[in-house]
Design a protein around this motif. Structure first.
Motif, PDB file in Angstrom:
ATOM      1  N   ALA A  90       0.620  -1.137   0.291  1.00 32.01           N
ATOM      2  CA  ALA A  90      -0.181   0.316  -0.407  1.00 32.01           C
ATOM      3  C   ALA A  90       1.009   1.512  -0.148  1.00 32.01           C
ATOM      4  O   ALA A  90       0.676   2.447  -1.185  1.00 32.01           O
ATOM      5  N   LEU A  91       1.657   1.070   0.825  1.00 29.37           N
ATOM      6  CA  LEU A  91       3.235   2.420   0.890  1.00 29.37           C
ATOM      7  C   LEU A  91       3.564   2.543  -1.095  1.00 29.37           C
ATOM      8  O   LEU A  91       3.668   3.272  -0.631  1.00 29.37           O
ATOM      9  N   LEU A  92       3.858   0.873  -1.139  1.00 27.82           N
ATOM     10  CA  LEU A  92       4.527   1.737  -2.500  1.00 27.82           C
ATOM     11  C   LEU A  92       3.339   1.441  -4.000  1.00 27.82           C
ATOM     12  O   LEU A  92       4.111   3.235  -4.534  1.00 27.82           O
ATOM     13  N   ARG A  93       2.318   1.788  -3.460  1.00 21.37           N
ATOM     14  CA  ARG A  93       1.391   2.302  -4.700  1.00 21.37           C
ATOM     15  C   ARG A  93       1.076   3.729  -4.357  1.00 21.37           C
ATOM     16  O   ARG A  93       0.815   4.299  -5.351  1.00 21.37           O
ATOM     17  N   ARG A  94       1.325   4.065  -3.220  1.00 17.40           N
ATOM     18  CA  ARG A  94       0.737   5.775  -2.764  1.00 17.40           C
ATOM     19  C   ARG A  94       2.237   6.585  -2.910  1.00 17.40           C
ATOM     20  O   ARG A  94       2.397   7.296  -2.876  1.00 17.40           O
ATOM     21  N   ARG A  95       3.617   5.792  -3.738  1.00 15.84           N
ATOM     22  CA  ARG A  95       4.435   6.188  -3.568  1.00 15.84           C
ATOM     23  C   ARG A  95       5.618   7.205  -2.495  1.00 15.84           C
ATOM     24  O   ARG A  95       6.118   7.656  -2.575  1.00 15.84           O
ATOM     25  N   VAL A  96       5.097   6.304  -1.416  1.00 12.17           N
ATOM     26  CA  VAL A  96       5.645   6.743  -0.397  1.00 12.17           C
ATOM     27  C   VAL A  96       6.887   6.323  -0.223  1.00 12.17           C
ATOM     28  O   VAL A  96       7.839   6.926  -0.093  1.00 12.17           O
ATOM     29  N   LEU A  97       7.198   4.671  -0.615  1.00 12.36           N
ATOM     30  CA  LEU A  97       8.576   4.147  -0.080  1.00 12.36           C
ATOM     31  C   LEU A  97       9.123   3.942  -1.683  1.00 12.36           C
ATOM     32  O   LEU A  97       8.550   3.718  -2.820  1.00 12.36           O
ATOM     33  N   THR A  98      10.240   4.556  -1.352  1.00  9.03           N
ATOM     34  CA  THR A  98      11.090   4.754  -2.794  1.00  9.03           C
ATOM     35  C   THR A  98      13.217   3.706  -2.614  1.00  9.03           C
ATOM     36  O   THR A  98      12.888   3.165  -4.103  1.00  9.03           O
ATOM     37  N   HIS A  99      12.593   2.913  -1.744  1.00  9.25           N
ATOM     38  CA  HIS A  99      13.933   1.473  -1.849  1.00  9.25           C
ATOM     39  C   HIS A  99      13.497   0.796  -0.772  1.00  9.25           C
ATOM     40  O   HIS A  99      12.536   1.177   0.179  1.00  9.25           O
ATOM     41  N   VAL A 100      13.387  -1.299  -0.700  1.00 11.42           N
ATOM     42  CA  VAL A 100      13.085  -1.506  -0.319  1.00 11.42           C
ATOM     43  C   VAL A 100      14.442  -2.949  -0.155  1.00 11.42           C
ATOM     44  O   VAL A 100      14.380  -2.638  -1.444  1.00 11.42           O
TER      45      VAL A 100
END
Length: 312
Positions: A90-100
């Motif tokens: 969900a955070l990836l889809r909202r463009r919150v996370l830039t690298h995992v």
């Protein structure tokens, strides 16, 4: 006989309570449930003290960085195993996370969930199809010049339609589909996949070292307001992060600096405290340790960030 002496309490200097400085007043206290039982109401009802105050600060920093600066999530295996992948997605889809960035255990659990719809630490089960599939993906990735995360994600995406029962809950797959870099940082010999007859140490080393360089290249974007989250990795990711940060600062004139470093785990460990929270923020920024069960703490953090973004 021994002579005993007693302090004369009548000589103590006292201060009127009206003149005393207090750390806690009524404005900071928690509020009981009212007619509004929404998450937003619950969030504002928390006391503005200690860990709740720190949690609010972290949420504020993540929301402020979203879409503007780097937010790097470093994962231990338990975070995936207890079911938090969908929140990360969900955070990836909202463009919150830039690298995992994952340790080996996190990658294994996510790969198994994606490919087989379930995951287990049972060693006998791990030596079957799951370990073979991961070993093959890493070997192919090494030959193609990919990192370990990229290799595993592309291997999953390359499966036939319908052959990926955990497609919707895989962080690896989500990163590949959303073009968010994902790296995997192996400690060779530490994972069940390394016991498989097809495991290739050279391929593991090449792909994981490439991911180490990729993480180091991603960290300068933390400068001046980014956030790094260490979620449940007690040893591997804190060690990898500190070394990658040293490289990033060496190559980029001391950057990144002035970022927020957060450790979220069930208990407080030496390496996350020193390598993630304290040393990297000594020259600026802020380090915070949030302690609690992953399956409770991270949903609270994630929901609060998404609530803040929706309100913004």
């Amino acid at each position: 006989m021994t002579e005993y002496r007693e302090a004369d309490l009548s000589r103590l200097k006292t201060v009127p309570i009206a003149q005393r400085s207090n750390k806690v007043d009524a404005t900071l206290l928690a509020h009981p449930p009212g007619s509004d039982r929404s998450f937003a109401a619950f969030w504002t009802s928390l006391p503005d003290i200690l860990a709740a105050k720190d949690l609010r600060f972290v949420v504020d920093r993540i929301a402020a960085a979203a879409g503007k600066q780097a937010v790097v999530a470093m994962l231990g295996g338990h975070v995936i195993k207890v079911g938090l992948g969908p929140l990360l997605i969900a955070l990836l889809r909202r463009r919150v996370l830039t690298h995992v960035a994952m340790n080996g255990s996190a990658a294994i659990h996510d790969f198994e969930l994606a490919a087989y719809g379930g995951t287990s630490e049972d060693v006998a089960a791990g030596l079957d199809d799951g370990s073979f599939g991961m070993a093959a993906a890493i070997i192919a990735g090494a030959k193609a010049g990919h990192g370990a995360g990229e290799a595993l994600a592309e291997s999953l995406r390359g499966r036939k339609p319908g052959a990926l029962p955990g497609h919707d809950v895989s962080v690896l797959v989500a990163c590949a589909e959303l073009d968010v870099p994902v790296t995997v940082h192996a400690a060779i010999g530490a994972e069940i996949t390394h016991q498989h007859p097809t495991a290739d140490g050279a391929a593991l080393g090449a792909t994981s070292h490439r991911d180490f360089r990729r993480l180091a290249a991603a960290l300068p974007a933390l400068d001046g307001g980014g956030v790094v989250l260490n979620l449940g990795s007690a040893v591997v990711m804190p060690e990898v992060f500190l070394k990658a940060l040293t490289i990033a600062r060496n190559l980029n004139g001391g950057k990144p600096a002035g970022f927020t470093a957060v450790d979220c785990d069930m208990q407080r460990h030496y390496r996350p405290r020193v390598n993630v929270v304290e040393r990297p923020t000594r020259a600026g920024g802020r380090g915070i340790m949030l302690t609690g069960h992953h399956e409770l703490l991270f949903p609270l953090l994630c929901w609060a960030v998404l609530e803040r973004l929706d309100g913004r």
